[in-house]
Every structure is written in structure tokens, then in C-alpha cells.
Design a protein around this motif. Sequence first.
Motif, mmCIF file in Angstrom:
data_model
loop_
_atom_site.group_PDB
_atom_site.id
_atom_site.type_symbol
_atom_site.label_atom_id
_atom_site.label_comp_id
_atom_site.label_asym_id
_atom_site.label_seq_id
_atom_site.Cartn_x
_atom_site.Cartn_y
_atom_site.Cartn_z
ATOM 1 N N SER A 422 0.777 -1.247 -0.012
ATOM 2 C CA SER A 422 -0.157 0.224 -0.073
ATOM 3 C C SER A 422 0.805 1.147 -0.122
ATOM 4 O O SER A 422 0.661 2.210 -0.720
ATOM 5 C CB SER A 422 -0.910 0.086 1.214
ATOM 6 O OG SER A 422 -1.926 -0.998 1.311
ATOM 7 N N ASP A 423 1.770 1.281 0.948
ATOM 8 C CA ASP A 423 2.580 2.543 0.888
ATOM 9 C C ASP A 423 3.371 2.935 -0.216
ATOM 10 O O ASP A 423 3.668 3.798 -0.722
ATOM 11 C CB ASP A 423 3.447 2.294 2.123
ATOM 12 C CG ASP A 423 2.910 2.502 3.533
ATOM 13 O OD1 ASP A 423 1.847 2.921 3.469
ATOM 14 O OD2 ASP A 423 3.521 2.292 4.490
ATOM 15 N N ASP A 426 1.314 3.914 -3.190
ATOM 16 C CA ASP A 426 0.705 5.551 -2.960
ATOM 17 C C ASP A 426 1.656 6.165 -3.611
ATOM 18 O O ASP A 426 1.252 7.308 -4.336
ATOM 19 C CB ASP A 426 0.502 5.750 -1.594
ATOM 20 C CG ASP A 426 -0.163 6.980 -1.411
ATOM 21 O OD1 ASP A 426 -1.190 7.249 -1.649
ATOM 22 O OD2 ASP A 426 0.423 7.902 -0.598
ATOM 23 N N THR A 427 2.949 6.081 -3.444
ATOM 24 C CA THR A 427 4.204 7.141 -3.843
ATOM 25 C C THR A 427 4.020 6.796 -5.537
ATOM 26 O O THR A 427 3.917 8.031 -6.263
ATOM 27 C CB THR A 427 5.340 6.513 -3.523
ATOM 28 O OG1 THR A 427 5.572 6.662 -2.169
ATOM 29 C CG2 THR A 427 6.385 7.474 -4.214
ATOM 30 N N TYR A 429 1.390 5.881 -7.509
ATOM 31 C CA TYR A 429 0.185 6.319 -8.005
ATOM 32 C C TYR A 429 0.237 8.020 -8.083
ATOM 33 O O TYR A 429 0.080 8.356 -9.060
ATOM 34 C CB TYR A 429 -0.854 5.813 -7.113
ATOM 35 C CG TYR A 429 -2.395 6.131 -7.447
ATOM 36 C CD1 TYR A 429 -2.974 5.922 -8.743
ATOM 37 C CD2 TYR A 429 -2.976 7.180 -6.580
ATOM 38 C CE1 TYR A 429 -4.468 6.139 -8.877
ATOM 39 C CE2 TYR A 429 -4.341 7.561 -6.926
ATOM 40 C CZ TYR A 429 -4.753 7.153 -7.695
ATOM 41 O OH TYR A 429 -6.033 7.505 -8.212
ATOM 42 N N ASN A 430 0.495 8.452 -6.816
ATOM 43 C CA ASN A 430 0.715 10.062 -6.863
ATOM 44 C C ASN A 430 1.567 10.604 -8.068
ATOM 45 O O ASN A 430 1.107 11.631 -8.686
ATOM 46 C CB ASN A 430 0.975 10.568 -5.629
ATOM 47 C CG ASN A 430 0.162 10.309 -4.535
ATOM 48 O OD1 ASN A 430 -1.189 10.330 -4.593
ATOM 49 N ND2 ASN A 430 0.207 10.037 -3.273
ATOM 50 N N ASN A 507 -5.833 1.549 -7.258
ATOM 51 C CA ASN A 507 -6.050 2.560 -5.778
ATOM 52 C C ASN A 507 -7.307 2.338 -5.259
ATOM 53 O O ASN A 507 -7.485 2.248 -4.041
ATOM 54 C CB ASN A 507 -5.855 3.757 -6.344
ATOM 55 C CG ASN A 507 -6.044 4.823 -5.430
ATOM 56 O OD1 ASN A 507 -5.350 4.666 -4.447
ATOM 57 N ND2 ASN A 507 -6.979 5.723 -5.325
ATOM 58 N N VAL A 510 -7.073 -0.958 -2.997
ATOM 59 C CA VAL A 510 -6.088 -0.282 -1.709
ATOM 60 C C VAL A 510 -7.208 0.272 -0.783
ATOM 61 O O VAL A 510 -6.970 -0.100 0.578
ATOM 62 C CB VAL A 510 -4.762 0.198 -2.289
ATOM 63 C CG1 VAL A 510 -4.300 0.704 -0.995
ATOM 64 C CG2 VAL A 510 -4.090 -0.647 -3.204
ATOM 65 N N ALA A 511 -7.996 1.226 -1.354
ATOM 66 C CA ALA A 511 -8.635 1.997 -0.585
ATOM 67 C C ALA A 511 -9.710 1.295 0.194
ATOM 68 O O ALA A 511 -10.289 1.364 1.360
ATOM 69 C CB ALA A 511 -9.189 3.226 -1.164
#
Length: 553
Positions: A422-423, A426-427, A429-430, A507, A510-511
Amino acid sequence: MLLTGARGAQETLLIRVRGGAAPAEYAVELEIVDGPRVSGLARLDQTALLAVPDPDAYGLALGQSLFADPTLAQFVGEALAVVRASGQLLRVRLDLDPAPAALAAIAWERLYGPVGAQWQPLALLGDTPFARLIPVQRWGGPQPSDRRPLRVVFGAASPPDLPAFGLDPIDQADVTAAQSLFERAECAVTAFISGAQSPALAALTAAWAEADVAYLLCHGRVTPAGAVLYLEGDDGKVDPVTTARLVQSVAALASPPRLIVLAACESAARAAFDSFGPLAQALVEAGVPLVLAMRERLQVTTARILMARFFERLFAHGQADLALNEARAMVSERWDWGAATLLSRTVDCTAIAFPLDQTLQAGMALPEAAGQMLAIARRQAAGTALIDELEALLREWEARYSVLAEYGSRLRRLPNDPARFSDAFDTVYNDFKDLYDRETWADEEALLRRTIKVASTALTQLAGALAPSDHAQLNALLQQHIATRAGLIDTLRIVFDQLNDAFDAINALVAAGDVAGAIRRKHEVTAQFSDGLAEIRGRLRSLSRDVTTVSAA
């Protein structure tokens, strides 16, 4: 460390087992394809293994015997650690010496390996897709199909006189359940079912000549003369088809199915089934790239769950070895989870490729047409300005391709460990969303308009320098160029949008807390995008060679 890092989307671990100098002693060689290798000795006592009643304890005993040499165990453990750290898959390929009969009798799909501080079944894990490698003398064979719909041949043989052979009829519910596996938009099914269109050997194999996937549900038995399939003759009665007959029919096909699934049922107490293993190997040796068969008895409930999950995952990412591991995981609590085995001619177990979007396919015509235009205009002074413009446009295309490849690679390298996924996602994805939101494609569109204008001028200037037929061909290619509008820009934009949708889907998982689902989706996306990116890259390289050749002329 035996490995220093990832070199691609996957690594392949070859496990070669050969007969040794003493009874029950075997030479074992482990190799990372195009990488390091080690060798050692193992003692595999078949009698002792058969005495282990629990399937999981059997697999553990097998693994600890095969990798008893510390060098072998360390090699497997380090390979798994390195590949997992990079978010890749470690594809496991088992290559057995055909001579010692004892090796063939071992249930290799239950093999455990050292995974971190524990021993785990390799054919059950999501990142160690497992298959048996059957080395063959004759290479080639059909490539994974990207046509849609995929052509599937479904066969179910249950002639009315099966009881005369000590066999019960196949339950209609089993036939219906199996046939429903292919009730999907991407499949066009031709069915041969007893009581309707006869599943005779000649009819089946004739249809297999045009098939991508073949599924055969019938009774089988291993006899002193070899494996036999109980199909149906033209007269509607049982036709016991020997391995030799089936192999002869398949070997005559110019292009056999990419994947054949041999399914056996055990819907009644008197159903006879020993193993399709020898027959499956013979089919691979005859030219079939991938064969999925049952080497042990498989209960009806297990078979239905296993096959449903296998094809669900296969149609998602196209990788037969990974799909089978994922299917086994669904039945891991059942004693017969290791009954299914996958045999392959090569280390690549891709059964299905994924077609590019139709609009993307149209866009692909541009570099091909441009390459032909350059071939005609070669050494003509009027083509110089066109070359300059194409070089500029090519640089923009390759820049966008590099961006796509970078994010495809970053997605692929995300860790498969749910605790870290997940972490890390996130990087990535952003970063991707920031890039996607800024992209306008204005520079590329302006370059394309300028290129078309220069190409039109070059066409007029070349009218007196080219033969009428060549000029007509060049004109047709130019019209094709214009008709595809933005050509590769459209192509890359489509792929860019599709990758954006894929990132959003991951995403969302994950959410929602479904990290396991997000990791599965990651594998699907990387498998599906690899073919498209490879084709774009190939077209760009072809155009680049043409531009370079003309520039140097």
C-alpha cells in the motif's frame, strides 16, 4: 547474494533432476535462466515418501529431501528473497530425467521450498508459478493468440456403453459446469458433446487445427499398453483412443491449440482414472505448447472450483502457470489440491496474449506507412525536409514511450508483500497522476500537423522524380497517414489512458482494504500491458531504422 537484482518482469528458476550413481540418489542442478547456477546431490526415497499419509507432510518431506544440500536450499531461498524484494515473480520450471521411473511417480506439484524462515508449497504461492518443463527436439509451435474472440473447442465424451468398460456416464451437471467456463464474450466455442455433436477423435482434432484452447472432458485409464482416453466413435459407441492414436492426430496439425486441458471426472464410485500424465507429456512432445492434466484422482467439487478459478485468472492475465497456482490456492484446504499439473515445451507459459485496442491498432499503421514512404523517397533530395520532421516526431514518440515504460516498470516492481504494497503503491500512484494531469499532447499534435504539411509538399516535389506507380503508392500511404490522424500520438494516448484506468482500479482496491486483490490486479495489468508496449517499441525501432538509413544516405 546469488542474484544482484531484477533484470525483467520475472526470473525463472530451473530445477533439473537427473539420475545419480546410486539407487535413490539424484543429481540436482538449480539455475536462474541467464544467471547463476549451482549443483548438488539429493536422495529421494520413493518408498519413504509414499509412507507419508498427509499430502502436505509429503510435500515438505519431498522438498527437504530435494534441497537437503545446504547449497541448494540457500540458492532457492536467496532467489526467492531477491525476486520478492523487487516485486517480481519467480517462475519455477521442473525438468526431470525421463529415465528413472521413480521420478515420474513422485507428486512434484506438492514440492515445498525454503521461503524465508519457513517451508511452503511452491505450486500454491502467488509469486512462484510452477510448471513441468518437457525439453523437446523440435522447437516452434503456435504463439499465444491475441485474436478475439478466442477459438475454444470443448469436448465431452460420455457414450451410452461406458458401463461395458467399467465406467459410469459423466454427469450432465459436470458437462454443463465445464462448458460454462467459456461462456464469456472473448470466447467463440465449438462443442462436441455426446448426444449432440459426436466427440469423435477425427472431429475433435480437425477442430483443434483452428483452436487457441481445447478442453476435453472424458474418462481415462492407464493400461499396460499406455494411457487410453474413452472417446466416442462415429457409431456413437465408446472408442478407446490410445496415446499413439491421439499423438499421431495432433502431430499432423500444422498449428495445434496453444493450450489443451485434459479433464477427468470422478462423479461415481466406479469411475476409473489413474493418470493423464504420460499422455500429457506425449502431447507436449508432439507439438502442443501447454497441456494441463490431472495426475491424481480429483474430486468433482475440487475440479469445479479449480477449473473455474483457473480460467477466470487465465482470461485476466494469460499466464497458465500463474493461473494454475492461483487456482490451487482456492482449493488448498482440500487433500487433492495438487492433482493438476501443467506441462510446457518452453519456460514461457503464456497461453493468451492481449490485443491492442482497435483504435490503437489503426494508429499502428502510421509508422509502418511512414517506413514505406521513406523507402520510396530514399536518396531523393525532396525527402530531406520530410526526414527532419519525422526525426523530430520520432523523438517525441519515444519520449512518451519512455514515460509509459517507466511507469509500467514501477508498477511491476511494487512489492508483493501485502504489508508493504500500500505505501509503495501510494508513491507511484501520486507520481503518475501528477504526470497524467499535466499531459496535453499539444507539442506532439503541432509536430504532427507540420509533418503532414511537409509530407504533402514532398509528395508534390517527388512527382517528377518517381515512377507513376511509386508516386501513386506514396500518395496512398500519405492518405493513410492523414486518415489515421494523430497516429502514434493517438496510440500512446490510448495506452496512457488505459494505464491511468488501471492505476485508479488498483487504488480503489487499496482504499477498500483489498490489498490481495490490488496485488492480483497489478499482475494482470503488467501482463496485459507488456504486449502492447513491446509492439509500440518494435514499431518505433522499425521507424527509427528507416529514418536513420535515409539520413545516412
